[in-house]
Design a protein around this motif. Structure first.
Motif, PDB file in Angstrom:
ATOM      1  N   TRP A  62       0.858  -1.199   0.000  1.00  0.00           N
ATOM      2  CA  TRP A  62       0.000   0.000   0.000  1.00  0.00           C
ATOM      3  C   TRP A  62       0.894   1.249   0.000  1.00  0.00           C
ATOM      4  O   TRP A  62       0.724   2.151  -0.833  1.00  0.00           O
ATOM      5  CB  TRP A  62      -0.915  -0.056   1.230  1.00  0.00           C
ATOM      6  N   GLY A  65       2.479   1.694  -3.316  1.00  0.00           N
ATOM      7  CA  GLY A  65       1.593   2.058  -4.412  1.00  0.00           C
ATOM      8  C   GLY A  65       1.058   0.891  -5.223  1.00  0.00           C
ATOM      9  O   GLY A  65       0.261   1.081  -6.149  1.00  0.00           O
ATOM     10  N   ASP A  66       1.482  -0.347  -4.898  1.00  0.00           N
ATOM     11  CA  ASP A  66       0.914  -1.507  -5.605  1.00  0.00           C
ATOM     12  C   ASP A  66      -0.555  -1.683  -5.253  1.00  0.00           C
ATOM     13  O   ASP A  66      -1.344  -2.175  -6.054  1.00  0.00           O
ATOM     14  CB  ASP A  66       1.663  -2.792  -5.211  1.00  0.00           C
ATOM     15  N   VAL A  67      -0.886  -1.330  -4.036  1.00  0.00           N
ATOM     16  CA  VAL A  67      -2.274  -1.379  -3.588  1.00  0.00           C
ATOM     17  C   VAL A  67      -2.719   0.072  -3.424  1.00  0.00           C
ATOM     18  O   VAL A  67      -2.081   0.845  -2.703  1.00  0.00           O
ATOM     19  CB  VAL A  67      -2.390  -2.117  -2.233  1.00  0.00           C
ATOM     20  N   SER A  68      -3.781   0.445  -4.117  1.00  0.00           N
ATOM     21  CA  SER A  68      -4.087   1.873  -4.194  1.00  0.00           C
ATOM     22  C   SER A  68      -4.886   2.349  -2.987  1.00  0.00           C
ATOM     23  O   SER A  68      -4.801   3.508  -2.598  1.00  0.00           O
ATOM     24  CB  SER A  68      -4.855   2.159  -5.472  1.00  0.00           C
ATOM     25  N   ASP A  69      -5.638   1.458  -2.384  1.00  0.00           N
ATOM     26  CA  ASP A  69      -6.587   1.929  -1.380  1.00  0.00           C
ATOM     27  C   ASP A  69      -6.465   1.129  -0.090  1.00  0.00           C
ATOM     28  O   ASP A  69      -6.400  -0.105  -0.107  1.00  0.00           O
ATOM     29  CB  ASP A  69      -8.009   1.784  -1.932  1.00  0.00           C
ATOM     30  N   GLU A  72      -8.673  -1.905   0.680  1.00  0.00           N
ATOM     31  CA  GLU A  72      -8.425  -3.213   0.060  1.00  0.00           C
ATOM     32  C   GLU A  72      -7.725  -4.156   1.029  1.00  0.00           C
ATOM     33  O   GLU A  72      -7.775  -5.374   0.864  1.00  0.00           O
ATOM     34  CB  GLU A  72      -7.567  -3.053  -1.191  1.00  0.00           C
ATOM     35  N   SER A 160       3.953  12.010   1.146  1.00  0.00           N
ATOM     36  CA  SER A 160       3.313  12.948   0.232  1.00  0.00           C
ATOM     37  C   SER A 160       3.793  14.378   0.499  1.00  0.00           C
ATOM     38  O   SER A 160       3.886  15.181  -0.424  1.00  0.00           O
ATOM     39  CB  SER A 160       1.791  12.901   0.396  1.00  0.00           C
ATOM     40  N   ARG A 186       8.447   4.454  -4.657  1.00  0.00           N
ATOM     41  CA  ARG A 186       7.998   5.849  -4.538  1.00  0.00           C
ATOM     42  C   ARG A 186       9.097   6.832  -4.912  1.00  0.00           C
ATOM     43  O   ARG A 186       8.960   8.030  -4.694  1.00  0.00           O
ATOM     44  CB  ARG A 186       7.501   6.106  -3.114  1.00  0.00           C
TER      45      ARG A 186
ATOM     46  N   TYR B 384      -5.842  -8.335  -3.090  1.00  0.00           N
ATOM     47  CA  TYR B 384      -5.592  -6.918  -3.326  1.00  0.00           C
ATOM     48  C   TYR B 384      -4.277  -6.675  -4.051  1.00  0.00           C
ATOM     49  O   TYR B 384      -3.962  -5.541  -4.400  1.00  0.00           O
ATOM     50  CB  TYR B 384      -5.605  -6.151  -2.000  1.00  0.00           C
TER      51      TYR B 384
END
Lengths: 468, 468
Positions: A62, A65-69, A72, A160, A186, B384
């Motif tokens: 996550w 970024g492989d898992v977006s949300d 999930e 971020s 990232r 996921y």
């Protein structure tokens, strides 16, 4: 007060209390519910955090970024549990267990309300807590653990906001190497600072060396034999570097991946039996030893290592789920056991795959076993088939008997899950000689005509014979 | 004449004769040479064809273009064997075996010269021959088998010359489906004509149905329940269509992939023991039953199926190599056995992966076993995680005992080699209940938290309990 007494006291329903709403606890609750409806069994579950049944193992993917949300990673939400007639109390921490009184004390984080509540049967699934070194600066903004979804979100928020592109990962075990991958994804320059002589101390150092080299090949700066002494902050109070005895590594963000310990302070305070690794001790049915009405599972227990014959602590979702299944079956009136583990673990860093099962050389020595060790190079597919990639397999077998003791694999695509063959062979107590004849799947896209595990078994069998 | 007598008659060296220069024969010769040098053991090997030690399993990938060069399929050339002091006689066919006289008769294809030559020890590794149906037109130009490298080259030559783009594959077993992929890769419109009710008769029909559907999804025309009656030719004498009882399928090229039979005509003529499937019968050391000085291995022998307890014929390079290794060890003065197979096989058609091990339902019935069957859907990775692809696992377990009897898997990436877990469990005689607790590698990129094999085992264990 025995179970029947308790039931009589409150009517005909038994009352199951579950402490901890993650994999082990909620698997136990769900399985118990499957076997016994709400008329027979009341289920109350306490979770001190904001989420249930989430995949902690998924957090690096996550963050990377492989898992977006985030959602999930949640296998089942509190609402879904409640729909199955589980009285799930979120943000409510159990602060004490009273085995003699068959009750637990709970405290709601929001209101501060605290109360005792009785149980007929109790499941302890309090999980593990990350090791957080007592270092100057470790609590500075920009320093993150990755144990919970909240941790993951905090790290993502930092990533971020951060303009700098230098990340330091402290620790080079599974969490450390997976977080290194996430940070590479990232766009960070990643330095992994590791106390051991090589990364992945769950491997022997010679295999760890391969991981070290492959991670350097991925552009990761690997610093071994280095103890972190301080997290240094800038004028803004945020992290700016990680210091070891000898050097300083500039850092815009720091991830702590040092490992976890069983979260058993409640159990200890209640006088429940803990093992040498700080985990609860259970019997084969996952019942806490000496306590008829208390079960425990997941990251807060120790498990029997079937190869060494000794207890270990392994925090891994797949075990937690199995424990929950076993506990729920037993609590639900069925019969199930968890026989133990052989210590299988797989991981990856970008396209590098890492796998291990059974004993390392030092484990074998520690439990008094004499052994032979072989290491072979092979490929994931027939050598002529596109995508065939090299793989190193190390195999350890007992002298005289030839019994398989352990396997470690480092390679690329197709390396990691090959360890499952060894995991089953270990479970069955197979000798390496017997393994040489295993009827493993062969076709050029999937394996050389001699699977790498068979090549290792052949060499190990020869080595065993030479010691006889 | 016993071994010592033979040795005395020609000096101190023993003489090993190997019939057949492919995987089993040359593995045996190489292993024997490793254990005994040329001063102790003379090795003479006969190969009637043009190649040694090649990967027949690789031919579809050469034809399809994944492997660019024929020579990549050759593990060891005649010259390489000769460098290891093996007297390898190419294009020389053995035409008779005389066990009483301990000699074989050989004929050189080039010169026609024929001669008898003595042996002390004999290895029969004559392989298998493709089933070539006795149909009108089957010998027409444009109709190809794919057993040997010469066959593969002839097919590639035809494909290069043919303007049309319609291919018919006769047979839907491993060779058939792999050749369908190869022809798709070369840009053909492919029709697979199959006598059975579904493709892959090594699977149960319900799993074969999944293969049927997936192959249609790849754009392949699947014709089941269809017996080919004729290969029709055009005015130029070349193939133009394949006819069944009901229909005609236009074809610019036809590939026969109907399966193989043990090549044991020599052995039969010599009075050696053959089994119900036409293969040589050996003991555990791969010695031909009742013949002290003759070994046999590879595609010409029957092997013990450890699950059914009966002999089978399985033509597969990985077994041939193991047989050769065992034979060479024994001939070389060591000790090794081949305990048998569990019937593992894996294959793929483009991204569709197909795997099986152990008994199908009909196999279990045939040998008198009562069983339960379960089928589950799962995914190759955590749901996921990117690239998680669906997978169907069918598991068969014995009633009452719960012993695993067989597993079939159809899916995408990561499906095929998962069958190895079941292959080891079958070898160990494991119950499905015991399998539910197997410590298989788990991390989100490699498996759901419950590996698909574990999900199937859980369901099978429940089904077993319900029959008790």
């Amino acid at each position: 007060m025995d179970v029947n007494g308790a039931r009589d006291a409150r009517g005909t329903r038994e009352r199951l209390v579950v402490v901890g709403g993650d994999a082990a606890g909620m698997s136990a609750a769900s399985q118990a519910r499957r076997l016994r409806g709400p008329d027979e069994l009341e289920i109350v579950a306490f979770e001190r955090g904001n989420f249930t049944s989430f995949s902690a193992c998924g957090i690096p993917y996550w963050v990377g970024g492989d898992v977006s949300d985030r959602d999930e990673l949640i296998a089942r939400t509190p609402e879904e549990h409640r729909e199955r007639a589980i009285d799930l109390r979120m943000r409510t921490e159990v602060t004490a267990i009273d085995p003699a009184g068959k009750r637990v004390r709970a405290r709601e984080a929001g209101t501060g309300t605290a109360y005792w509540t009785p149980y007929d049967k109790l499941v302890i699934a309090t999980g593990a807590r990350p090791v957080r070194p007592d270092l100057p600066g470790v609590d500075a903004p920009g320093v993150h653990g990755v144990q919970t979804l909240d941790d993951g979100q905090a790290l993502i928020d930092t990533l971020s906001r951060t303009r700098g592109r230098r990340a330091v990962v402290v620790g080079a075990g599974y969490i450390g190497v997976e977080m290194a991958e996430a940070l590479i994804h990232r766009g960070y320059e990643v330095t992994v600072v590791n106390r051991g002589s090589e990364p992945m101390s769950t491997l022997d150092p010679d295999m760890g060396r391969l991981v070290h080299e492959a991670m350097e090949g991925l552009g990761i700066t690997m610093v071994d034999d280095a103890e972190v002494t301080e997290v240094r902050t800038g004028e803004d109070g945020r992290v700016r570097a990680v210091a070891t005895r000898d050097a300083e590594y500039p850092a815009d963000v720091v991830v702590l991946g040092i490992g976890v310990r069983p979260e058993t302070s409640l159990a200890a305070a209640a006088g429940l039996p803990l093992g040498a690794h700080g985990g609860l001790l259970t019997d084969r049915a996952m019942r806490v030893r000496g306590h008829e009405d208390i079960w425990a599972g997941g990251d807060c227990v120790e498990v029997l290592d079937l190869v060494s014959g000794q207890e270990r602590h392994i925090a891994l979702g797949t075990h937690a789920n199995k424990h929950g299944q076993v506990i729920g079956t037993n609590v639900g009136g069925g019969y199930a056991t968890f026989p133990g583990v052989v210590g299988t673990a797989v991981s990856k860093v970008c396209d590098l795959e890492i796998a291990r099962t059974g004993l390392r050389e030092k484990d074998a020595r520690r439990v008094g076993l004499r052994f032979v060790t072989v290491t072979i190079e092979s490929t994931s597919r027939a050598g002529y088939y596109p995508g065939a990639s090299p793989m190193t397999v190390k195999m350890i077998a007992e002298q005289r008997t030839g019994r398989l003791l352990g396997v470690q694999i480092v390679g690329r695509e197709g390396a990691a899950k090959r360890v499952d063959v060894a995991a089953v062979a270990l479970t069955a107590g197979m000798t390496v000689e017997r393994m040489t004849a295993l009827d493993l799947g062969y076709a050029p896209p999937f394996s050389p005509v001699w699977d790498p595990v068979l090549v290792a078994a052949r060499k190990a069998a020869t080595a065993v014979r030479q010691t006889c």
